[in-house]
Scaffold this motif. Structure first.
Motif, short mmCIF file in Angstrom:
data_model
loop_
_atom_site.label_atom_id
_atom_site.label_comp_id
_atom_site.label_asym_id
_atom_site.label_seq_id
_atom_site.Cartn_x
_atom_site.Cartn_y
_atom_site.Cartn_z
N GLN A 114 22.12 112.80 12.55
CA GLN A 114 23.58 112.69 12.54
C GLN A 114 24.01 111.23 12.37
N LEU A 115 23.32 110.34 13.08
CA LEU A 115 23.62 108.91 12.94
C LEU A 115 23.33 108.43 11.52
N GLU A 116 22.22 108.91 10.95
CA GLU A 116 21.87 108.50 9.59
C GLU A 116 22.91 108.99 8.59
N THR A 117 23.41 110.20 8.81
CA THR A 117 24.46 110.72 7.93
C THR A 117 25.70 109.84 7.99
N GLN A 118 26.06 109.40 9.20
CA GLN A 118 27.23 108.53 9.36
C GLN A 118 27.01 107.19 8.67
N ILE A 119 25.80 106.63 8.82
CA ILE A 119 25.49 105.36 8.17
C ILE A 119 25.56 105.51 6.65
N THR A 120 25.02 106.61 6.14
CA THR A 120 25.05 106.87 4.70
C THR A 120 26.48 106.99 4.20
N GLN A 121 27.33 107.66 4.97
CA GLN A 121 28.74 107.79 4.59
C GLN A 121 29.42 106.44 4.56
N ASN A 122 29.10 105.59 5.55
CA ASN A 122 29.68 104.24 5.59
C ASN A 122 29.18 103.40 4.41
N GLN A 123 27.91 103.59 4.06
CA GLN A 123 27.38 102.86 2.91
C GLN A 123 28.08 103.29 1.62
N THR A 124 28.33 104.58 1.52
CA THR A 124 29.06 105.09 0.36
C THR A 124 30.46 104.48 0.29
N HIS A 125 31.09 104.35 1.45
CA HIS A 125 32.42 103.74 1.51
C HIS A 125 32.36 102.28 1.07
N ALA A 126 31.31 101.55 1.54
CA ALA A 126 31.16 100.14 1.16
C ALA A 126 30.94 100.02 -0.35
N GLU A 127 30.14 100.92 -0.91
CA GLU A 127 29.89 100.89 -2.36
C GLU A 127 31.17 101.23 -3.12
N GLN A 128 31.97 102.12 -2.58
CA GLN A 128 33.23 102.48 -3.25
C GLN A 128 34.18 101.29 -3.30
N LEU A 129 34.18 100.47 -2.24
CA LEU A 129 35.01 99.27 -2.24
C LEU A 129 34.56 98.30 -3.34
N MET A 130 33.23 98.13 -3.45
CA MET A 130 32.70 97.26 -4.50
C MET A 130 33.01 97.84 -5.88
N GLN A 131 32.90 99.14 -6.02
CA GLN A 131 33.21 99.79 -7.29
C GLN A 131 34.67 99.58 -7.67
N ALA A 132 35.54 99.62 -6.66
CA ALA A 132 36.97 99.42 -6.91
C ALA A 132 37.23 98.01 -7.43
N VAL A 133 36.54 97.02 -6.84
CA VAL A 133 36.69 95.63 -7.30
C VAL A 133 36.19 95.50 -8.73
N LEU A 134 35.02 96.12 -9.02
CA LEU A 134 34.44 96.05 -10.36
C LEU A 134 35.34 96.78 -11.37
N LYS A 135 35.84 97.94 -10.99
CA LYS A 135 36.71 98.72 -11.88
C LYS A 135 37.98 97.95 -12.20
N GLU A 136 38.53 97.29 -11.19
CA GLU A 136 39.74 96.49 -11.40
C GLU A 136 39.49 95.39 -12.42
N ALA A 137 38.29 94.74 -12.32
CA ALA A 137 37.96 93.67 -13.26
C ALA A 137 37.81 94.21 -14.68
N PHE A 138 37.15 95.37 -14.82
CA PHE A 138 36.95 95.96 -16.15
C PHE A 138 38.26 96.45 -16.76
N ASN A 139 39.17 96.92 -15.90
CA ASN A 139 40.42 97.48 -16.41
C ASN A 139 41.50 96.43 -16.61
N HIS A 140 41.22 95.19 -16.20
CA HIS A 140 42.25 94.15 -16.22
C HIS A 140 42.81 93.93 -17.62
N ASN A 141 41.89 93.80 -18.60
CA ASN A 141 42.34 93.48 -19.94
C ASN A 141 43.12 94.62 -20.58
N SER A 142 42.63 95.85 -20.35
CA SER A 142 43.32 96.98 -20.96
C SER A 142 44.73 97.12 -20.39
N GLU A 143 44.90 96.76 -19.11
CA GLU A 143 46.22 96.83 -18.48
C GLU A 143 47.12 95.71 -19.00
#
Length: 454
Positions: free
Chosen positions: A422-451
């Motif tokens: 159960q603890l590992e599942t929670q850690i994995t979910q938190n890691q997914t959240h951390a990766e999503q934050l990084m993905q959002a920053v990367l996506k913003e950079a890639f979409n900057h020019n098109s916007e």
């Protein structure tokens, strides 16, 4: 949007011939965005390769034949003059358009290097993307210097929050906790209260004496063959003191004696001679016992006639299956409801007397007893990989409590490991959240020019 070739250009290699009496710093690139590192300092006479590239500052460096898992890095002052093998690619960063720090931050982002890994082609073990292909195919954000600085600040903020590092630390602690649970289980610490509540349980020593008497009678009746007596276990051999009622024993004390208690699988050629068919008898390999859970992965079949010929290599529910090579601590019990099958040459089957050893307890011993693990690593070491055989297994000492206590141990361990899951599942979910934050920053950079141009 831009391609990587607009940010970097392949450097003209500055090769140096190695001299035996000189000392050199040899650089490499770490996986998962950890960058360039000086791997070793050696004399030229110790190097088998005699031709290396000289590294300069602000170069993107990666392995030509393995563009996966974020194995990219940007060189800095401490790497100047160090050497890279001819297997490494070095590209100069166009610092008029792109900050080296921005390029480095980009290649440290897991969503970015995961994308490169998937983009690469090759076998399952190698992800190959030539340097020229990398420069042409990999897209990067087309940002101004000011926008690159803003991007860096966002990435640094997420990194400095320590969230990702804390999750990695939690995973390390969780792994140690699992090991500690198993170790305390086989030392009797988890069931100390159980023993105080069950003082009249027959000690393991009495049961072993009954088993010995039983075997002697079977030998007398010529139903089983006599075996060479095992030497007594000395106090010096015992790695730690056991609770009252427990015994240190070797595997031959609890192997079934009405059929072969321990056997390795047949050579592959013995199986290949028969016709594989889905309607036949299954043959299980290492993939069938990954992570202590039995599955039908990587299963092949032999004809029923061939299975009869190889029946001594069969395994049934309740048998313990152990991997013999590579990852030698893979072990599981064949669960009820699984049809009888054959084991491959990479596996070893152990059939135990269930009145002496509960099979699931044996699996915990194999994976959690520090004494057993250390002996396995020492005895199974080979030239290229670990290898387990019957003689090694016979030499190991196992701490064995009364079988009723073994059941209590397994129940308690499974409950505690479920909490760990159960603890590992929670850690994995938190890691997914951390990766999503990084993905959002990367996506913003890639979409900057098109916007900005839309």
């Amino acid at each position: 949007m831009a391609v990587l070739g607009q940010a970097i250009s392949l450097s003209t290699a500055n090769y140096i011939n190695i001299e035996d009496d000189k000392e050199y710093r040899i650089a490499g690139v770490q996986n998962y965005g950890k960058g360039v590192v000086i791997r070793r300092i050696v004399r030229g006479s110790e190097l088998t390769m005699k031709k290396y590239q000289v590294i300069n500052k602000n170069q993107l460096m990666w392995c030509k034949v393995d563009t996966k898992n974020g194995a990219f890095g940007v060189t800095n002052e401490q790497h100047i003059g160090a050497l890279a093998s001819t297997n490494m690619a070095l590209a100069t960063i166009n610092d008029e358009l792109y900050l080296p720090e921005f390029v480095e931050a980009l290649f440290q982002l897991k969503p970015f290097y995961d994308w490169i890994t998937k983009y690469s082609s090759g076998s399952t073990n190698r992800k190959y993307l030539t340097p020229k292909e990398l420069l042409k195919k990999v897209e990067i954000p087309d940002l101004t210097i000011g926008e690159q600085i803003s991007f860096q600040k966002k990435v640094n903020f997420l990194k400095q929050s320590g969230f990702d590092a804390e999750l990695t630390h939690q995973q390390t602690l969780l792994k140690k906790l699992r090991q500690q649970i198993l170790q305390e289980a086989i030392e009797g610490k988890l069931t100390a209260d159980w023993r105080s509540q069950n003082p009249d349980v027959e000690p393991a020593s009495k049961l072993l004496k009954r088993i010995a008497t039983e075997k002697a009678q079977l030998i007398k009746e010529k139903k089983i063959k006599a075996q060479k007596p095992l030497p007594p276990i000395t106090d010096e051999e015992k790695p730690f003191e056991l609770p009252q009622g427990w015994e240190w024993i070797k595997i031959e004390h609890f192997l079934q004696y009405d059929r072969r208690g321990m056997i390795t699988g047949p050579f592959g050629s013995a199986l290949q001679k028969s016709e594989h068919q889905a309607a036949g008898v299954p043959v299980w390999g290492i993939e069938s016992i990954r992570n202590g859970r039995f599955s039908h992965k990587n299963k092949i079949f032999v004809t029923k006639n061939k299975a009869v010929e190889l029946r001594s290599f069969s395994a049934i529910p309740g048998d313990i299956i152990i991997s013999r090579s590579g990852t030698i601590d893979e072990v599981c019990v064949i669960p009820d409801g699984v049809q009888s099958g054959l084991i491959s040459t990479n596996l070893l089957r152990v059939s135990v007397l269930d009145q002496v050893v509960y099979p699931q307890y044996f699996c915990f011993l194999f994976k959690g007893c520090t004494h057993v693990i250390e002996q396995l690593k020492e005895l199974c070491s080979g030239s290229t990989r670990l290898f387990l055989n019957q003689n090694i297994l016979k030499s190991l000492l196992f701490p064995v409590p009364p079988v009723v206590e073994q059941h209590a141990i397994v129940a308690k361990v499974e409950k505690l490991l479920a909490l760990c899951d159960q603890l590992e599942t929670q850690i994995t979910q938190n890691q997914t959240h951390a990766e999503q934050l990084m993905q959002a920053v990367l996506k913003e950079a890639f979409n900057h020019n098109s916007e900005s141009t839309g």
